[in-house]
Design a protein around this motif. Structure first.
Motif, PDB file in Angstrom:
ATOM      1  N   HIS A   1      -7.081   3.318  -7.127  1.00  0.00           N
ATOM      2  CA  HIS A   1      -5.891   2.657  -6.582  1.00  0.00           C
ATOM      3  C   HIS A   1      -5.431   3.355  -5.313  1.00  0.00           C
TER       4      HIS A   1
ATOM      5  N   GLN B   1      -6.514   2.406   2.335  1.00  0.00           N
ATOM      6  CA  GLN B   1      -7.239   1.495   3.230  1.00  0.00           C
ATOM      7  C   GLN B   1      -6.399   0.268   3.575  1.00  0.00           C
TER       8      GLN B   1
ATOM      9  N   LYS C   1     -14.619  -8.721 -13.101  1.00  0.00           N
ATOM     10  CA  LYS C   1     -15.243  -9.228 -11.875  1.00  0.00           C
ATOM     11  C   LYS C   1     -15.008 -10.704 -11.731  1.00  0.00           C
TER      12      LYS C   1
ATOM     13  N   PRO D   1     -10.198 -12.943  -1.391  1.00  0.00           N
ATOM     14  CA  PRO D   1     -10.928 -11.669  -1.456  1.00  0.00           C
ATOM     15  C   PRO D   1     -10.124 -10.641  -2.251  1.00  0.00           C
ATOM     16  N   PHE D   2     -10.832  -9.808  -3.007  1.00  0.00           N
ATOM     17  CA  PHE D   2     -10.191  -8.725  -3.739  1.00  0.00           C
ATOM     18  C   PHE D   2     -11.161  -7.567  -3.864  1.00  0.00           C
ATOM     19  N   GLU D   3     -10.638  -6.370  -4.014  1.00  0.00           N
ATOM     20  CA  GLU D   3     -11.445  -5.155  -4.121  1.00  0.00           C
ATOM     21  C   GLU D   3     -11.874  -4.891  -5.558  1.00  0.00           C
ATOM     22  N   PHE D   4     -10.929  -4.977  -6.483  1.00  0.00           N
ATOM     23  CA  PHE D   4     -11.216  -4.701  -7.888  1.00  0.00           C
ATOM     24  C   PHE D   4     -10.118  -5.304  -8.749  1.00  0.00           C
TER      25      PHE D   4
ATOM     26  N   CYS E   1       0.827  -1.199   0.000  1.00  0.00           N
ATOM     27  CA  CYS E   1       0.000   0.000   0.000  1.00  0.00           C
ATOM     28  C   CYS E   1       0.869   1.259   0.000  1.00  0.00           C
TER      29      CYS E   1
ATOM     30  N   ALA F   1      -4.671  -1.849   1.242  1.00  0.00           N
ATOM     31  CA  ALA F   1      -4.654  -2.938   0.268  1.00  0.00           C
ATOM     32  C   ALA F   1      -3.259  -3.153  -0.308  1.00  0.00           C
TER      33      ALA F   1
ATOM     34  N   THR G   1      -7.882   2.803  -2.368  1.00  0.00           N
ATOM     35  CA  THR G   1      -7.791   1.428  -1.870  1.00  0.00           C
ATOM     36  C   THR G   1      -6.478   1.208  -1.127  1.00  0.00           C
TER      37      THR G   1
ATOM     38  N   GLU H   1     -12.757  -3.031 -16.228  1.00  0.00           N
ATOM     39  CA  GLU H   1     -12.916  -3.534 -14.868  1.00  0.00           C
ATOM     40  C   GLU H   1     -13.487  -4.951 -14.953  1.00  0.00           C
TER      41      GLU H   1
END
Length: 94
Positions: free
Chosen positions: A46, A52, A94, A78-81, A15, A54, A49, A92
């Motif tokens: 970016h 936070q 998913k 788990p992932f944010e994007f 991060c 990441a 995130t 983007e």
């Protein structure tokens, strides 16, 4: 690496690294075209995130099959994007 990737195909960024680079990018690219494109918005995502806490994983995936293979690995946790960079667009996933 458990997904069969070699170290040369991946890069992991903390991060703190992303905060420094994203902030620098936004400061250096303040032009008209930069503000019109989605790339500035992606960099802001970016940065937010990273702030936070990441961690960021980059995987070399030049084709659609490569991108789907990468997504199969990414979806294991788990992932944010996920942003897939093409020549002139950012997609983007998913």
């Amino acid at each position: 690496m458990t997904g069969g990737y070699k170290e040369a195909d991946c890069a992991l960024y903390t991060c703190k690294e992303v905060i420094a680079e994203a902030g620098r990018n936004l400061e250096e690219h303040r032009g008209f075209f930069s503000r019109l494109s989605w790339s500035d918005e992606a960099v802001r995502i970016h940065l937010d995130t990273a702030e936070q806490g990441a961690t960021f994983l980059l995987i070399y995936a030049p084709g659609d099959t490569d991108a789907e293979r990468a997504m199969n690995v990414i979806r294991r946790g788990p992932f944010e994007f996920v942003h897939r960079y093409h020549r002139f667009t950012i997609e983007e996933l998913k």
